[in-house]
Design an enzyme around this catalytic site. Structure first.
Site, PDB file in Angstrom:
ATOM      1  CB  CYS A 186      -1.305   0.512   1.219  1.00 13.13           C
ATOM      2  SG  CYS A 186      -1.917  -1.510   1.447  1.00 13.13           S
ATOM      3  NE  ARG A 229       4.890   1.721  -0.146  1.00 15.13           N
ATOM      4  CZ  ARG A 229       5.694   1.528   1.211  1.00 15.13           C
ATOM      5  NH1 ARG A 229       7.194   1.768   0.548  1.00 15.13           N
ATOM      6  NH2 ARG A 229       5.395   0.578   2.112  1.00 15.13           N
ATOM      7  CD1 TRP A 266       0.070  -6.711  -2.585  1.00 12.84           C
ATOM      8  CD2 TRP A 266      -0.424  -7.035  -0.633  1.00 12.84           C
ATOM      9  NE1 TRP A 266       0.170  -7.717  -2.523  1.00 12.84           N
ATOM     10  CE2 TRP A 266      -0.260  -8.135  -1.449  1.00 12.84           C
ATOM     11  CE3 TRP A 266      -0.880  -7.036   0.668  1.00 12.84           C
ATOM     12  CZ2 TRP A 266      -0.088  -9.609  -1.289  1.00 12.84           C
ATOM     13  CZ3 TRP A 266      -0.509  -8.622   1.703  1.00 12.84           C
ATOM     14  CH2 TRP A 266      -0.038  -9.831   0.613  1.00 12.84           C
ATOM     15  CG  ASN A 288       1.305   0.362   4.371  1.00 18.07           C
ATOM     16  OD1 ASN A 288       0.808  -0.296   4.231  1.00 18.07           O
ATOM     17  ND2 ASN A 288       2.371   0.743   4.807  1.00 18.07           N
ATOM     18  N   GLY A 289      -1.351  -1.035   6.066  1.00 19.26           N
ATOM     19  CA  GLY A 289      -1.083  -1.903   7.804  1.00 19.26           C
ATOM     20  C   GLY A 289      -2.959  -2.596   7.348  1.00 19.26           C
ATOM     21  CD  GLU A 320      17.547 -13.445  -7.438  1.00 20.90           C
ATOM     22  OE1 GLU A 320      16.647 -13.507  -6.606  1.00 20.90           O
ATOM     23  OE2 GLU A 320      16.822 -11.950  -7.479  1.00 20.90           O
ATOM     24  CE  LYS A 375      14.406 -10.622  -9.487  1.00 27.07           C
ATOM     25  NZ  LYS A 375      13.907 -11.674  -8.489  1.00 27.07           N
ATOM     26  CD  GLU A 409      10.524 -12.268  -7.106  1.00 34.08           C
ATOM     27  OE1 GLU A 409      10.571 -10.811  -6.508  1.00 34.08           O
ATOM     28  OE2 GLU A 409      10.986 -11.638  -8.142  1.00 34.08           O
ATOM     29  CG  HIS A 417      21.424 -36.450  -3.041  1.00 33.28           C
ATOM     30  ND1 HIS A 417      21.667 -38.491  -2.104  1.00 33.28           N
ATOM     31  CD2 HIS A 417      22.176 -35.805  -2.647  1.00 33.28           C
ATOM     32  CE1 HIS A 417      22.547 -37.944  -2.483  1.00 33.28           C
ATOM     33  NE2 HIS A 417      23.295 -36.360  -2.709  1.00 33.28           N
ATOM     34  CE  LYS A 433      12.088  -2.805  -5.947  1.00 33.69           C
ATOM     35  NZ  LYS A 433      12.272  -4.039  -5.882  1.00 33.69           N
TER      36      LYS A 433
HETATM   37  C1  G6P Z   1       9.093  -9.012  -1.377  1.00 29.12           C
HETATM   38  C2  G6P Z   1       9.263  -8.662  -3.072  1.00 29.12           C
HETATM   39  C3  G6P Z   1      10.724  -9.662  -3.275  1.00 29.12           C
HETATM   40  C4  G6P Z   1      11.631  -9.081  -2.439  1.00 29.12           C
HETATM   41  C5  G6P Z   1      11.022  -9.198  -0.760  1.00 29.12           C
HETATM   42  C6  G6P Z   1      12.265  -8.126   0.225  1.00 29.12           C
HETATM   43  O1  G6P Z   1       8.985 -10.297  -1.431  1.00 29.12           O
HETATM   44  O2  G6P Z   1       8.802  -9.066  -3.862  1.00 29.12           O
HETATM   45  O3  G6P Z   1      11.240  -9.304  -4.164  1.00 29.12           O
HETATM   46  O4  G6P Z   1      13.402  -9.917  -2.708  1.00 29.12           O
HETATM   47  O5  G6P Z   1      10.713  -8.446  -0.581  1.00 29.12           O
HETATM   48  O6  G6P Z   1      12.394  -7.111   0.159  1.00 29.12           O
HETATM   49  P1  G6P Z   1      13.301  -6.046   1.215  1.00 29.12           P
HETATM   50  O7  G6P Z   1      12.751  -4.378   0.877  1.00 29.12           O
HETATM   51  O8  G6P Z   1      13.139  -6.279   2.434  1.00 29.12           O
HETATM   52  O9  G6P Z   1      14.813  -6.416   0.282  1.00 29.12           O
END
Ligand code: G6P
Length: 616
Positions: A2, A27, A76, A102-103, A485, A489, A492, A508, A611
């Site tokens: 948010c 956000r 969000w 927000n929260g 990672e 990606k 996501e 394994h 984010k």
């Molecule tokens: C969310 C985002 C990720 C990010 C993670 C940690 O899940 O979608 O892309 O890596 O938060 O975010 P930060 O701001 O703590 O690095």
């Protein structure tokens, strides 16, 4: 999650709110809305489910005549689905006040009873509307927005940043924060509120970070901060180190493409000022005291998502250089496991936003137990670095795309610098090794640039593979977190099944997944600097190839051993093994971006994500 914006001033109010929301859309983008005081002195609201563009359409069809006081929200969804009715702002006091949030208000069920007892009917399913209604009751009782606001926030449990405005107090926006971010932008004859500085950076770079459990009151000419009891709180302003242009897309097709391209600078800027001759010196750590760092007998890195993978890469390097055991824990697991901590433990949190609630709570848990905390963070004056004993900022610049790229590379860089600093202070790093690492760092931005140049080749590959339903990634040692990672990606932004494995783990279990045509990216260690691991990974490639896998090998230039077994080969520049992850990850980022593009998806704003995750 948010984004919130507040404005008090004489200029285009709706314009200021929309500009802020556009920059905060990362956000959350389930719905958006604004409330302003209109020309008739009434509170007017426009809100709509979906992305900000839908609200902009609504505003075009049905414009607002604002008079200088407004609040805006991009959501969000938590309580209640992403519908028009659940979108913020919510109204109270018979429509005389508007409020955004927000929260999560955890005691909202109990508060809702008070609202029902007052005969107020709620329209939405949100916890926020309950707060708006309560505030309305209090304003009606006290006749004063600030007094009423203080009374209400004291009753709330959970996490919140709240912004409110009232018809009878034009020119004023009040805001409160409790475990959610809030910053003030100081303009000339106008002032702003936002979830982060992006909300107002196109108008002013003078900012104030509002501290936990404080209330901010802005009018066009003044800013005040108090605690929840109403006592005045002093504050300091800081200057935002980047300008609005840095957070614009420029000519790029997406923020993610722009940010992948900015990675050489992200590395160079994070190193800058921290290399001193043949050694690494981080002033922020020197301030912490060498004795503290010498005493450390265990390091725990805490982070979520991409940042946790940066932590995993960093752990290898810190152990190697500083000879201290390092483990990486997901922030949301950390405090629930009753971790064994002592005054010789060092916590390093890694967070791009510096606001991730899970990580913030883990850091607070450690601080309460007297543990030394270092924050690796990309956002100036965010909550986590402010709460920590020391902050080692990454200087990647504002990252807007939800999927993290340049911040990831900068986080690994910062963790490596911390490892080298610790190694020097603790006497575990030879001058020779230090000088070698420094030389690697100096050459790194240019090598990252070369890795960025794999774009065209990777784009072609991704477009051929647009129908792929599953991709696997294999890596060893520092390549293992990069495999994780690479898979994250893809999940996501391309919404396909992807898994990363330690190459040695394949036999394994995961090898059972290999079937004819299964694409597997393999991160191949250097044959020069890691010959043993290299030959093992080549054997792994042969094993999966024999079972029908389509192998895409990421190798250093000049490595020909893999050629007979790989369907595709992506070449990255030569470096020392520990520095390979910073290069290997780049083609994987491009792959995710291009596959997402080939599928016609929104690269920057993937579904269901946000984010900065400010709820637990
Ligand atoms: C969310 C985002 C990720 C990010 C993670 C940690 O899940 O979608 O892309 O890596 O938060 O975010 P930060 O701001 O703590 O690095």
């Amino acid at each position: 999650m948010c984004g919130i914006v507040g404005y008090a001033g004489p200029n285009d109010t709706v314009g200021a709110l929309l500009d802020g929301l556009r920059r905060l859309e990362y956000r959350g983008y389930d719905s958006a809305g604004v409330a302003v005081l209109d020309a008739a002195g009434a509170v007017s609201v426009r809100k709509r489910s979906g992305k900000l563009a839908r609200l902009e359409e609504l505003l075009e069809a049905s414009p607002l005549s604002a008079t200088g006081t407004g609040i805006g929200h991009t959501r969000w969804a938590t309580h209640g689905g992403p519908t028009d009715v659940n979108a913020h702002p919510h109204l109270g006091d018979d429509g005389k006040l508007a409020l955004i949030h927000n929260g999560i208000v955890e005691n909202f069920a109990e508060l809702r009873e008070d609202v029902a007892a007052a005969g107020i009917e709620l329209l939405s399913e949100t916890d926020t509307e309950v707060v708006a209604a309560l505030l309305g009751i209090e304003v009606a009782r006290t006749g004063d927005l600030e007094t009423a606001f203080r009374a209400v926030v004291r009753r709330l449990e959970g996490t919140f940043t709240l912004l409110a405005m009232h018809r009878d107090e034009p020119g004023k926006v009040v805001a409160a924060r409790h475990h959610s971010p809030l910053v003030i932008g100081l303009g000339e004859g106008e002032n702003f509120l936002g979830s982060d500085v992006a909300a107002f950076v196109s108008s002013t770079r003078r900012a104030v970070a509002v501290a936990e459990d404080n209330i901010a009151i802005i009018t066009p000419d003044a800013v005040r901060i108090t605690d929840f009891a109403g006592d005045a709180v002093e504050f300091e302003e800081f200057e935002v180190q980047w300008d609005a242009e840095a957070a614009d897309k420029g000519g790029w097709s997406s923020f993610m493409a722009k940010e992948i391209n900015e990675q050489p600078d992200a590395v160079a800027n994070t190193i800058r000022g921290r290399l001193d001759g043949g050694r690494v010196d981080i002033p922020e750590l020197t301030e912490l005291g060498d004795d503290v760092l010498r005493d450390v007998d265990r390091i725990i890195i805490i982070a979520c998502g991409t940042a946790s993978y940066a932590g995993q890469v960093g752990a290898y390097a810190i152990e190697q250089w500083a000879r201290v055991p390092v483990e990486v824990q997901l922030s949301h697991e950390f405090r629930y496991r009753d971790p064994v901590l002592s005054d010789r433990t060092l916590i390093i949190s890694v967070s791009q936003s510096g606001e991730t609630m899970d990580t913030l709570m883990a850091v607070k848990y450690a601080i309460e137990r007297g543990v030394t905390t270092i924050s690796v963070c990309n956002t100036q004056s965010a909550t986590i670095p402010r709460e920590s004993d020391a902050a080692v900022y990454t200087h990647a610049g504002p990252e807007v795309a939800v999927a993290s790229t340049k911040a990831f590379i900068a986080q690994i860089t910062a963790l490596y610098l911390i490892g080298l600093h610790l190694g020097r202070v603790r006497g575990t790093l030879s001058e020779e090794d230090s000088a070698e690492a420094v030389a690697q760092f100096e050459a790194l931005p240019e090598k990252v640039r070369e890795a960025v140049d794999t774009h065209e080749q990777v784009a072609q590959l991704a477009h051929w593979m647009a129908d792929t339903r599953s991709v696997l990634f294999l890596g060893r040692h520092v390549g293992f977190p990069i495999a994780l990672e690479g898979a994250l990606k893809l999940k996501e932004i391309a919404y396909i099944h992807a898994e990363g494995f330690a190459a040695g783990e394949l036999k394994h279990g995961p090898i059972a997944l290999i079937d004819h045509g299964q694409p597997v990216f393999v991160l191949v260690p250097s044959p020069r600097t890691s010959p043993l691991m290299h030959s093992k990974v080549v054997s792994n490639i042969q094993e999966i190839r024999a079972r029908g896998a389509r192998v895409i090998a990421v190798v250093e230039k000049g490595d020909t051993a893999v050629l007979p077994y790989a369907d595709d080969v992506i070449r990255i520049p030569l470096s020392d093994s520990l520095f390979d992850p910073l290069l290997q990850v780049v083609p994987l980022q491009w792959f995710a971006l291009e596959l997402s593009t080939a599928k016609g998806l929104d690269v920057d704003q993937p579904r269901n994500l946000a984010k900065s995750v400010t709820v637990e």
